[in-house]
Design an enzyme around this catalytic site. Structure first.
Site, PDB file in Angstrom:
ATOM      1  CE1 TYR A  53      53.133  45.144 102.895  1.00  0.00           C
ATOM      2  CE2 TYR A  53      51.518  43.468 103.505  1.00  0.00           C
ATOM      3  CZ  TYR A  53      51.821  44.779 103.171  1.00  0.00           C
ATOM      4  OH  TYR A  53      50.817  45.720 103.106  1.00  0.00           O
ATOM      5  CB  VAL A  83      59.284  57.859 101.749  1.00  0.00           C
ATOM      6  CG1 VAL A  83      58.114  58.752 101.365  1.00  0.00           C
ATOM      7  CG2 VAL A  83      58.945  56.384 101.556  1.00  0.00           C
ATOM      8  N   GLY A 112      52.831  58.834 100.627  1.00  0.00           N
ATOM      9  CA  GLY A 112      52.178  57.926  99.687  1.00  0.00           C
ATOM     10  C   GLY A 112      50.728  58.287  99.444  1.00  0.00           C
ATOM     11  CE  LYS A 159      52.416  47.474 105.504  1.00  0.00           C
ATOM     12  NZ  LYS A 159      52.378  48.965 105.444  1.00  0.00           N
ATOM     13  CB  SER A 167      49.666  60.144  94.451  1.00  0.00           C
ATOM     14  OG  SER A 167      50.421  58.959  94.277  1.00  0.00           O
ATOM     15  NE  ARG A 168      49.862  55.423  91.100  1.00  0.00           N
ATOM     16  CZ  ARG A 168      50.576  54.634  90.307  1.00  0.00           C
ATOM     17  NH1 ARG A 168      50.731  53.365  90.623  1.00  0.00           N
ATOM     18  NH2 ARG A 168      51.136  55.124  89.211  1.00  0.00           N
TER      19      ARG A 168
END
Length: 270
Positions: A167, A77, A26, A171, A28-29
């Protein structure tokens, strides 16, 4: 001054990253992009993947002044076998691996009553299962190099949870996973740590939109942070870069919040 040169000024020489080899998912941003650019600025050779090829091309242009070209691939992914194949390809192109960052993540679904079982499964897949697959694929390459460092990107929501629950639960699992895998992989010289960013101010993302669209609410949110402002992706990336480096050799199985002391994960509190 270009972006790589600017980042090089904040990466300390004692980190000794020149020529070392890292893979970031991940990348690219947002935070992933900053981690990649911090590593490139420090002289590391980097591989990264993301879903959008055009974002990777833009990253390659920015990183072109680095020590070596990026090794990139456009992929999801969570797709079966794709991440594992990229790890092997990256290790071959870079000549091995010295560390990995499980940065790709996200969430699907709403609150408890509206989120489906598939939403929960997808959220755990992109966060927890993706990190497990990354490390499992990387371990043989890290062993070949005598060890290395893995960083799992968790979140303030993993230890100061707010909706959505799926979420925060995912995490939180990464924080526990880092401790467990640090013990499991310690004999191989592989360190595993978790980093929990606070609410980062990233252009185009949730908190930047809040600042632009509802400045009074944003100001009240920031007032709850001891420093009076949200943490930046650059600040988090600097910590991740440190954890990947030999300078952090004494840190293993740790959970590092990088949030400027933020005490609630959302403007509405918990």
């Amino acid at each position: 001054m270009d972006e790589i040169t600017a980042r090089a000024e904040v990466v300390a020489d004692p980190l000794r990253l020149a020529g070392r080899r890292y893979l970031v998912t991940g990348g690219s941003r947002g935070l992933g992009r900053e981690i990649v650019l911090h590593l490139v600025a420090a002289g590391a050779h980097v591989a990264t993947c993301a879903r959008q090829e055009e974002d990777l091309h833009r990253l390659e242009e920015v990183a072109a002044s680095g020590a070596a070209p990026l090794c990139t691939a456009a992929l999801d992914v969570t797709a079966p076998g794709r991440l594992e194949a990229f790890v092997d390809t990256a290790a071959e192109q870079l000549g091995g691996l010295d560390g990995v960052v499980a940065n790709a993540g996200g969430a699907r679904g709403g609150d408890l009553l509206s989120a489906s079982a598939d939403d929960w499964a997808a959220t755990f897949d992109i966060n927890v299962v993706h990190a497990q697959r990354l490390l499992k694929a990387a371990v043989p390459h890290l062993r070949e190099g005598g060890g290395g460092s893995a960083v799992l990107i968790s979140s303030i929501s993993g230890w100061q949870p707010a909706p959505q629950a799926q979420y925060g639960a995912a995490k939180a699992a990464l924080i526990s996973m880092a401790r467990s895998l640090a013990n499991e992989l310690g004999d191989d010289g592989i360190r595993v740590n978790a980093v929990s960013p606070g609410s980062m101010l990233i252009p185009g993302r949730r908190w930047a939109r809040l600042r632009d669209e509802r400045p009074d609410e944003f100001a009240r949110f920031c007032a709850r942070v001891p420093a009076g402002d949200l943490v930046t992706p650059q600040e988090v990336a600097a910590v991740v870069t440190f954890l990947l480096s030999p300078a952090s050799s004494g840190i293993n199985g740790a959970h590092l919040p990088v949030d400027r002391g933020q005490n609630t994960p959302t403007p509405g509190g918990y």
